[in-house]
Design an enzyme around this catalytic site. Structure first.
Site, PDB file in Angstrom:
ATOM      1  N   ASP A 186       0.851  -1.146   0.013  1.00  0.00           N
ATOM      2  CA  ASP A 186       0.104  -0.097  -0.056  1.00  0.00           C
ATOM      3  C   ASP A 186       0.912   1.348  -0.045  1.00  0.00           C
ATOM      4  O   ASP A 186       2.099   1.154   0.317  1.00  0.00           O
ATOM      5  CB  ASP A 186      -1.000  -0.210   1.324  1.00  0.00           C
ATOM      6  CG  ASP A 186      -2.240   0.794   0.955  1.00  0.00           C
ATOM      7  OD1 ASP A 186      -2.214   1.505  -0.115  1.00  0.00           O
ATOM      8  OD2 ASP A 186      -3.184   0.800   1.809  1.00  0.00           O
TER       9      ASP A 186
HETATM   10  C1  BGC Z   1      -4.961   3.245   0.234  1.00  0.00           C
HETATM   11  C2  BGC Z   1      -5.424   2.171  -0.697  1.00  0.00           C
HETATM   12  C3  BGC Z   1      -5.254   2.927  -2.145  1.00  0.00           C
HETATM   13  C4  BGC Z   1      -3.973   3.571  -2.230  1.00  0.00           C
HETATM   14  C5  BGC Z   1      -3.643   4.019  -3.655  1.00  0.00           C
HETATM   15  C6  BGC Z   1      -3.823   3.941  -0.096  1.00  0.00           C
HETATM   16  O1  BGC Z   1      -3.898   5.105   0.786  1.00  0.00           O
HETATM   17  O2  BGC Z   1      -4.994   2.961   1.577  1.00  0.00           O
HETATM   18  O3  BGC Z   1      -6.513   1.646  -0.574  1.00  0.00           O
HETATM   19  O4  BGC Z   1      -5.495   1.880  -3.002  1.00  0.00           O
HETATM   20  O5  BGC Z   1      -3.656   4.358  -1.454  1.00  0.00           O
HETATM   21  O6  BGC Z   1      -4.359   5.130  -3.936  1.00  0.00           O
END
Ligand code: BGC
Ligand code: BGC
Length: 730
Positions: free
Chosen positions: A266
């Site tokens: 993530d």
């Molecule tokens: C979130 C994810 C997301 C990623 C990309 C993160 O902060 O936890 O769910 O896919 O950002 O945008």
């Protein structure tokens, strides 16, 4: 095919390979509309221009023209001509926004959910996206956590059905041929939904049995459906952050489950191994993440800055890098990017199909099916003869899309006012804001609301949370409606008019201060682009409420976590029994205000006595439980007939109820349907104390009914041949 990729890999320098494992946001890339906007931080991050040119993927990018420009610029500068992978969060729609996933869960309609994902994929793909960071399938039990709106709820079985449906919808059957689909990335692996105290990014600490029994099944279901990617979660799993967790990613995901697709961290999660306190610096973070099996590092530079050195030192085997890069290249190949790096991106077709009528019609249908009628004391449906005062901060608001709708436009969303105005004469619809979502109404706003209410036969309150009050990093400790809205309710109360509350929000709320003050409550969630139209369909009875909760609404936040599939304890509380030494609160009931599976309709259903085909089952002789359901009310309606099971004596404690199956039926007034479920031994299996997955011989209860609370009970036995050395007591 594989041979071509291997030969490509052999031509790559170590630096080029490692750059494939880097993912950066759009403004880093040449040709981006906002190019250079974050090149300052790029320098700070220590990523070189060369590394950006060789980066494997880009995040948060869409728009056919822009994607074509960036891909073209990328290929011009990339020595081996390896195309960029374009990834974005297409969570509940691209530009045609569907209800938030928690609402979609409440439809109990995986088929329609699949269709929504298919449409989201079609719009995203024509706009140049290759991979969506979805579905999010984290099991959730704590409504304080803002991200519950991204999940389909608290039940592992239902979550698994939706996980599969979303993956089918996004990916279709053939990603290479079908450029109207995108690859799916299931997230957040694993157990992010169990963050302590409902506070985002907080610790998760579960037994392996809890993890396997409740939290893992939906991720596994997505992978069984062919999901191409997995995203790690921010939280710890048994003391080790997911993005550096070798047991989780290498042993369980890769070895045990055989997953051979791409794992992405993530956002920033690799570098977060440092503040988590399991890595001293970026180099150690890179070391731990790559050994755990993270192929792509999202938005931090630990890999590009340190992996080469770690390989040269002999700390990390180059084989690990090769494996990761090969997985990334395979995905690019599967998406057909080597043949056509622009894939579905098509500015002309983008204008034609994105946010088209046909897509919006499905959004409207799904929104209507996602709303849950929680209370109705003879006010709904409304009649077009009535004078209606529509009052509240959501009366005219387009803020009904919910979080993760970055391409959605609030201006294009149908507000409740617009939805209602299209159905009733203007003179019969009065509208006033009354107050803001969190701000008290001005003198003028309040007297306007009172005046409208006085004129009306019925008041419709449009209340809720603005979309920034749920979603990532948007947790609340007090989950009641904001004070300003509770005051508005009190101000209108003395008028004694029939009142309907429509709620726009992203989590189960504590409805104190609302539920007893109004005659009807319709939970509309964040219903998406066609939200106001769908809710108006329901209010006027042109569509009928059929949603059922997939996450319990607590009586008060003090009960949280409160969920239906809980254990009995050694001292269960029996309501109305005077015993003091039992598991209960002194000041509130144990039960949630509205339980899992609950939802009303505009008609009534009567259940006959359920019947079992036999009272004994064996491993090869399943049972059937059947029940007759009759629509005893004045209107047609849809019922969700639910089947739950309880194992009375297990090897470890077993939940008081577990959803095993359900059937959605539609009945005309007076019509009866016979609903039959098969129960087989497989459905009785669970993780024993030694983590073997098996059933127990012995007694079970089976429940059939309209929700997890009001279901009629029957009993049966499972008999098994005893095997030598069988440790089971029975
Ligand atoms: C979130 C994810 C997301 C990623 C990309 C993160 O902060 O936890 O769910 O896919 O950002 O945008
Ligand atoms: C309590 C114990 C106590 C025992 C005897 C139980 O109900 O949980 O703490 O020692 O009674 O009084």
């Amino acid at each position: 095919m594989e041979e071509q990729l291997l030969s490509l890999l052999r031509q790559m320098t170590l630096d080029e390979k490692i750059a494939q494992m880097l993912q950066l946001a759009t403004p880093f890339f040449k040709g981006a509309d906002d190019e250079g906007m974050i090149t300052g931080p790029m320098a700070q991050m220590g990523v070189s221009e060369q590394q950006v040119q060789n980066a494997g993927s880009v995040l948060g990018l869409s728009g056919a023209r822009q994607v074509i420009n960036i891909q073209q610029a990328h290929l011009n500068h990339n020595r081996l001509g390896i195309p960029l992978l374009v990834m974005s969060d297409i969570v509940h729609g691209f530009k045609t926004i569907f209800p938030v996933p928690l609402a979609i869960g409440c439809s109990w309609d995986p088929e329609l959910a699949e269709k929504s994902a298919e449409i989201a994929a079609r719009e995203a793909s024509v706009s140049g996206v290759h991979v969506t960071y979805a579905p999010m399938v984290d099991l959730v039990r704590d409504p304080r956590w803002g991200r519950v709106m991204e999940s389909t709820g608290e039940d592992p079985y239902l979550n698994s059905l939706f996980a599969r449906a979303f993956v089918r919808g996004f990916q279709g059957k053939n990603l290479t041929e079908d450029t109207d689909r995108v690859a799916a990335c299931v997230k957040h692996f694993a157990a992010y939904g169990a963050v302590e105290a409902g506070r985002d990014y907080n610790t998760v600490d579960l037994s392996e049995r809890q993890l396997r029994e409740y939290y893992l099944p939906a991720y596994k279901a997505a992978l069984d459906e062919g999901c191409e990617m997995v995203m790690t979660s921010f939280n710890t799993v048994d003391g080790i952050p997911a993005s550096g967790n070798r047991w989780l990613l290498r042993k369980l995901l890769r070895e045990e489950w055989g997953f051979n697709g791409v794992v992405i961290s993530d956002w920033g999660a690799v570098k977060e191994l440092i503040p988590h306190g399991v890595a001293a610096d970026e180099a150690e973070a890179a070391y731990k993440a790559v050994r755990a099996g993270v192929d792509i590092e999202m938005m931090t530079p630990c890999y590009v800055r340190h992996l080469a050195k770690l390989v040269e030192n002999g700390d990390v085997e180059e084989r690990l890098i090769d494996e990761a890069v090969l997985r990334i290249l395979r995905l690019k190949q599967k998406l057909g990017l080597f043949e056509n790096p622009f894939r579905g991106a098509d500015p002309q077709r983008e204008r034609e199909i994105v946010f088209c009528e046909a897509h919006r019609a499905v959004s409207r249908e799904l929104a209507a099916k996602s709303c849950v009628l929680l209370k109705n004391d003879n006010v709904l449906p409304l009649s077009k003869e009535q004078r209606i005062a529509l009052i509240g901060p959501f009366a005219r608001s387009g803020d009904i899309l919910g979080s993760w709708s970055w391409q959605g436009s609030q201006e294009d969303a149908v507000s409740l006012y617009e939805g209602m105005a299209s159905k009733t004469e203007a003179s019969r619809l009065l509208v006033a804001e009354g107050c803001g979502v969190e701000t008290r109404g001005t003198e003028e706003q309040r007297s306007e609301a009172l005046a409208a209410a006085r004129e009306a036969d019925v008041i419709v309150l449009a209340l809720g949370e603005h979309s920034g009050m749920s979603g990532e990093a948007s947790c609340r400790a007090d989950i009641r409606l904001p004070q300003a809205q509770l005051e508005l309710i009190q101000e209108l109360k003395p008028l004694n008019k029939p009142t309907v509350a429509v709620l726009f929000n992203g989590r189960p709320l504590d409805l104190h201060g609302l539920v007893d003050e109004v005659d009807a409550v319709l939970e509309a969630w964040f219903p998406g682009s066609e939200g106001g139209a769908a809710v108006a369909d329901l209010l006027f009875g042109e569509a009928r409420p059929s949603g059922r909760l997939t996450m319990s609404f607590p009586y008060s936040v003090g009960q949280v976590p409160v969920y239906y599939n809980a254990y009995n304890t050694g001292r269960p509380h029996v309501p109305d029994a005077p015993d003091h030494y039992v598991s209960k609160y002194l000041d509130i009931p144990n039960e949630p205000l509205f339980p899992f599976g609950f939802g009303l309709t505009y008609t009534t259903f009567e259940y006959g006595e359920p019947r079992l085909s036999a009272d004994e089952m064996t491993e090869d002789r399943p049972l059937t439980v059947s029940v007759r359901v009759t629509n005893t009310g004045p209107l047609p309606g849809e019922e969700v007939v639910q089947l739950y099971i309880r194992d009375l004596a297990g090897d470890v404690v077993r939940p008081i109820k577990e959803l095993k199956d359900f059937r959605k039926i539609s009945l005309e007034p007076g019509e009866t349907a016979e609903v039959a479920f098969t129960i087989s031994e497989r459905q009785l299996r669970y993780y024993h104390s030694d983590l073997t997955y098996a059933s127990d011989a012995g007694e079970f209860r089976v429940y059939v009914g309209p929700n997890s609370r009001d279901a009629a009970e029957l009993r049966f036995r499972l008999t098994k041949k005893r095997e030598a050395g069988d440790p089971a007591w029975q």
